[in-house]
Scaffold this motif. Structure first.
Motif, PDB file in Angstrom:
ATOM      1  N   GLY A 356      99.155  41.810 -16.411  1.00 30.49           N
ATOM      2  CA  GLY A 356      99.847  42.526 -17.473  1.00 30.49           C
ATOM      3  C   GLY A 356      99.060  43.737 -17.940  1.00 30.49           C
ATOM      4  N   PHE A 357      99.709  44.567 -18.747  1.00 30.50           N
ATOM      5  CA  PHE A 357      99.076  45.714 -19.386  1.00 30.50           C
ATOM      6  C   PHE A 357      99.191  45.559 -20.889  1.00 30.50           C
ATOM      7  CE2 PHE A 357      98.617  47.741 -15.418  1.00 30.50           C
ATOM      8  CZ  PHE A 357      97.973  48.966 -15.582  1.00 30.50           C
ATOM      9  N   ALA A 358      98.187  46.021 -21.592  1.00 27.99           N
ATOM     10  CA  ALA A 358      98.228  46.032 -23.051  1.00 27.99           C
ATOM     11  C   ALA A 358      97.785  47.410 -23.537  1.00 27.99           C
ATOM     12  CB  ALA A 358      97.327  44.943 -23.630  1.00 27.99           C
ATOM     13  N   PHE A 379      95.080  38.204 -15.376  1.00 29.50           N
ATOM     14  CA  PHE A 379      94.227  39.108 -16.152  1.00 29.50           C
ATOM     15  C   PHE A 379      95.095  40.210 -16.729  1.00 29.50           C
ATOM     16  CE2 PHE A 379      93.793  40.819 -11.799  1.00 29.50           C
ATOM     17  CZ  PHE A 379      93.956  42.193 -11.974  1.00 29.50           C
ATOM     18  N   ILE A 380      94.535  40.934 -17.658  1.00 32.64           N
ATOM     19  CA  ILE A 380      95.297  41.961 -18.362  1.00 32.64           C
ATOM     20  C   ILE A 380      94.501  43.260 -18.377  1.00 32.64           C
ATOM     21  CG2 ILE A 380      94.444  41.424 -20.690  1.00 32.64           C
ATOM     22  CD1 ILE A 380      97.424  41.719 -21.605  1.00 32.64           C
ATOM     23  N   VAL A 381      95.202  44.367 -18.232  1.00 28.03           N
ATOM     24  CA  VAL A 381      94.597  45.695 -18.245  1.00 28.03           C
ATOM     25  C   VAL A 381      94.774  46.267 -19.653  1.00 28.03           C
ATOM     26  CG1 VAL A 381      94.597  47.996 -17.227  1.00 28.03           C
ATOM     27  CG2 VAL A 381      95.216  45.999 -15.817  1.00 28.03           C
ATOM     28  N   LEU A 382      93.669  46.469 -20.337  1.00 30.95           N
ATOM     29  CA  LEU A 382      93.700  46.972 -21.716  1.00 30.95           C
ATOM     30  C   LEU A 382      93.347  48.450 -21.725  1.00 30.95           C
ATOM     31  CD1 LEU A 382      93.739  46.590 -24.831  1.00 30.95           C
ATOM     32  CD2 LEU A 382      91.344  45.860 -24.666  1.00 30.95           C
ATOM     33  N   ASN A 383      94.205  49.248 -22.354  1.00 33.70           N
ATOM     34  CA  ASN A 383      93.886  50.666 -22.565  1.00 33.70           C
ATOM     35  C   ASN A 383      94.377  51.094 -23.939  1.00 33.70           C
ATOM     36  OD1 ASN A 383      96.501  52.301 -20.547  1.00 33.70           O
ATOM     37  ND2 ASN A 383      96.611  50.512 -21.834  1.00 33.70           N
ATOM     38  N   SER A 384      93.912  52.256 -24.388  1.00 34.02           N
ATOM     39  CA  SER A 384      94.232  52.688 -25.742  1.00 34.02           C
ATOM     40  C   SER A 384      94.423  54.198 -25.796  1.00 34.02           C
ATOM     41  CB  SER A 384      93.103  52.286 -26.708  1.00 34.02           C
ATOM     42  OG  SER A 384      93.332  52.852 -27.989  1.00 34.02           O
ATOM     43  N   ILE A 399      90.085  51.978 -18.864  1.00 34.09           N
ATOM     44  CA  ILE A 399      90.600  50.621 -19.016  1.00 34.09           C
ATOM     45  C   ILE A 399      89.480  49.601 -19.179  1.00 34.09           C
ATOM     46  CG2 ILE A 399      92.621  51.163 -17.589  1.00 34.09           C
ATOM     47  CD1 ILE A 399      91.249  49.367 -15.378  1.00 34.09           C
ATOM     48  N   GLN A 400      89.888  48.422 -19.661  1.00 35.10           N
ATOM     49  CA  GLN A 400      89.081  47.209 -19.625  1.00 35.10           C
ATOM     50  C   GLN A 400      89.928  46.131 -18.971  1.00 35.10           C
ATOM     51  OE1 GLN A 400      86.695  46.336 -23.360  1.00 35.10           O
ATOM     52  NE2 GLN A 400      88.123  47.855 -24.190  1.00 35.10           N
ATOM     53  N   LEU A 401      89.331  45.366 -18.063  1.00 33.88           N
ATOM     54  CA  LEU A 401      90.012  44.225 -17.470  1.00 33.88           C
ATOM     55  C   LEU A 401      89.575  42.972 -18.206  1.00 33.88           C
ATOM     56  CD1 LEU A 401      89.796  45.017 -13.632  1.00 33.88           C
ATOM     57  CD2 LEU A 401      91.592  45.617 -15.265  1.00 33.88           C
TER      58      LEU A 401
END
Length: 430
Positions: A356-358, A379-384, A399-401
């Motif tokens: 997923g992505f967040a 796992f999830i891909v975090l970005n802002s 990103i952060q995984l």
């Protein structure tokens, strides 16, 4: 654009878009083709058989037999260089997919040894319905070629996916296909003209811009990838949407295909597209359309990467006409859209992996971990968007995984490089 000497069967079924069959016949004949027209009885309610007979210079067939004579559907199926069903209604799609032979169109289709193209036309909810999607998938699995629907105002007054592709685009696709140096009936990926019709086709083998990859660590795998925004219509001219361009998801699809994967890319409304070999493109507009295709593709996928920015809510109703300005405030009631990630996570089988992505503006790690557990993600891909050069509207991302308690942070990179980082992580869990 030439179809000189080509023999084309045109099947016309009972849609309001049947009037466009006259434009298709005229365009085919002008390009040099010989055209024979088949019609369902319902189609004759929308356009006269005499009109199409006059334009094609051949009698129109509306049934296999008329009580006095027999129309040889087998002979006609052998005669043609290509068969086109346009418009193809939900009813005709269902009958073709399931071999229900009660019309001249289906009788000739079941006898045809030539390539078959079908261009659907129907209302947006009918097009998005799982039954329709299943029938489309069945027809494609038989080797038939989808000329996908366009997006715009529909006969119901709603706006969305479901319009018949434009006649000139349909004719161009046939001409391009038949110009290929292949034997009659040889399957060929059909390249859409990318003119905004929302066509969903197999990409052709040119213009991918992808060199031969050094590694093929996804060879034999099937991936489902979602990308881009979704638009939720308020009325024929306004919608709720977001700023996603789909660039990250497209980069993932192209990189996965370069590694040997077979990719289904479900792409929301965006100006970007891809013609990469190994990527099958499905253009959608709304969250419900993206959901419908995703749930169909998921059971046969080894993994899914949900990079799309899907609208959580949509208007409870779409107005048939443009909403007029009035005195005082305006209230729009919103209802929840399907949660694609949660539904795929619930149906995930042991061999499948779900990413997923967040996109978070605050409490990023906390929210990402919550989604990870709640939606059964691997796992999830975090970005802002708070990070300069990251998230929507950029060619780069940071990103952060996130996997359980483990967090792997990466520096700002091009989205192409970010795609490789994500796929490296996916290969490890596969």
């Amino acid at each position: 654009m030439s179809l000189k000497g080509k023999k084309i069967i045109l099947g016309v079924s009972g849609s309001i878009a049947a009037y466009k069959a006259a434009l298709i016949v005229r365009g085919l004949v002008k390009a040099g083709a010989e055209v024979r027209v088949l019609m369902t009885k319902a189609a004759a309610d929308f356009i006269s058989p005499l009109t199409l007979a006059t334009l094609s210079k051949h009698e129109v067939t509306t049934s296999v037999h008329d009580g006095e004579s027999w129309n040889n559907h087998v002979e006609l199926g052998l005669w043609a260089d290509a068969m086109l069903v346009a418009p193809a209604t939900a009813t005709t799609l269902g009958k073709m997919a399931n071999g229900i032979c009660d019309s001249a169109i289906v009788a000739v289709y079941l006898s045809a040894r030539c390539p078959v193209f079908f261009a659907p036309a129907m209302d947006l909810d009918m097009w998005a319905h799982p039954a329709t999607r299943r029938n489309v998938e069945l027809l494609q699995s038989y080797g038939n070629h989808l000329i996908d629907v366009g997006t715009g105002e529909l006969a119901s007054g709603l706006s969305g996916a479901g319009r018949l592709a434009e006649p000139e685009d349909i004719i161009k696709i046939l001409a391009d296909f038949l110009a290929q140096p292949l034997g009659k009936g040889t399957p060929l990926p059909v390249k859409a003209s990318n003119t905004g019709t929302g066509m969903s086709t197999k990409a052709d083998l040119t213009g991918t811009g992808v060199s031969s990859p050094a590694k093929q660590d996804l060879k034999g795998k099937t991936l489902l990838i979602t990308a881009g925004p979704t638009y939720e219509d308020l009325d024929p001219v306004r919608y709720l949407g977001n700023r996603s361009t789909g660039r990250m998801g497209i980069a993932l699809a192209e990189a996965a295909a370069a590694r040997g994967a077979s990719v289904n890319l479900v792409l929301g409304p965006t100006e970007l597209t891809t013609t990469a070999e190994g990527v099958t493109l499905h253009n959608v507009r709304s969250a419900r359309e993206m959901h419908a295709i995703s749930v169909i593709k998921w059971p046969k996928a080894d993994a899914a990467i949900l990079a799309a920015a899907v609208a959580d809510y949509r208007p409870s109703r779409t107005e048939a006409g443009k909403i007029k300005k009035k005195e005082g405030p305006m209230t729009v009631k919103l209802v929840r859209n399907p949660d694609i990630a949660a539904e795929l996570g619930q149906d995930k089988r042991p061999h499948q992996r779900l990413v997923g992505f967040a996109l978070e503006t605050e409490n990023g790690l906390e929210n990402a971990r919550g989604k990870l557990k709640r939606k059964n993600l691997d796992f999830i891909v975090l970005n802002s968007p708070n990070d300069k050069g990251a998230a929507f509207g950029h060619t780069t991302n940071k990103i952060q995984l996130v996997t359980g308690n483990k967090v792997t942070a990466f520096e700002l990179k091009s989205k192409d490089d970010v795609a490789d980082d994500i796929l490296d992580a996916l290969v490890k869990v596969l």
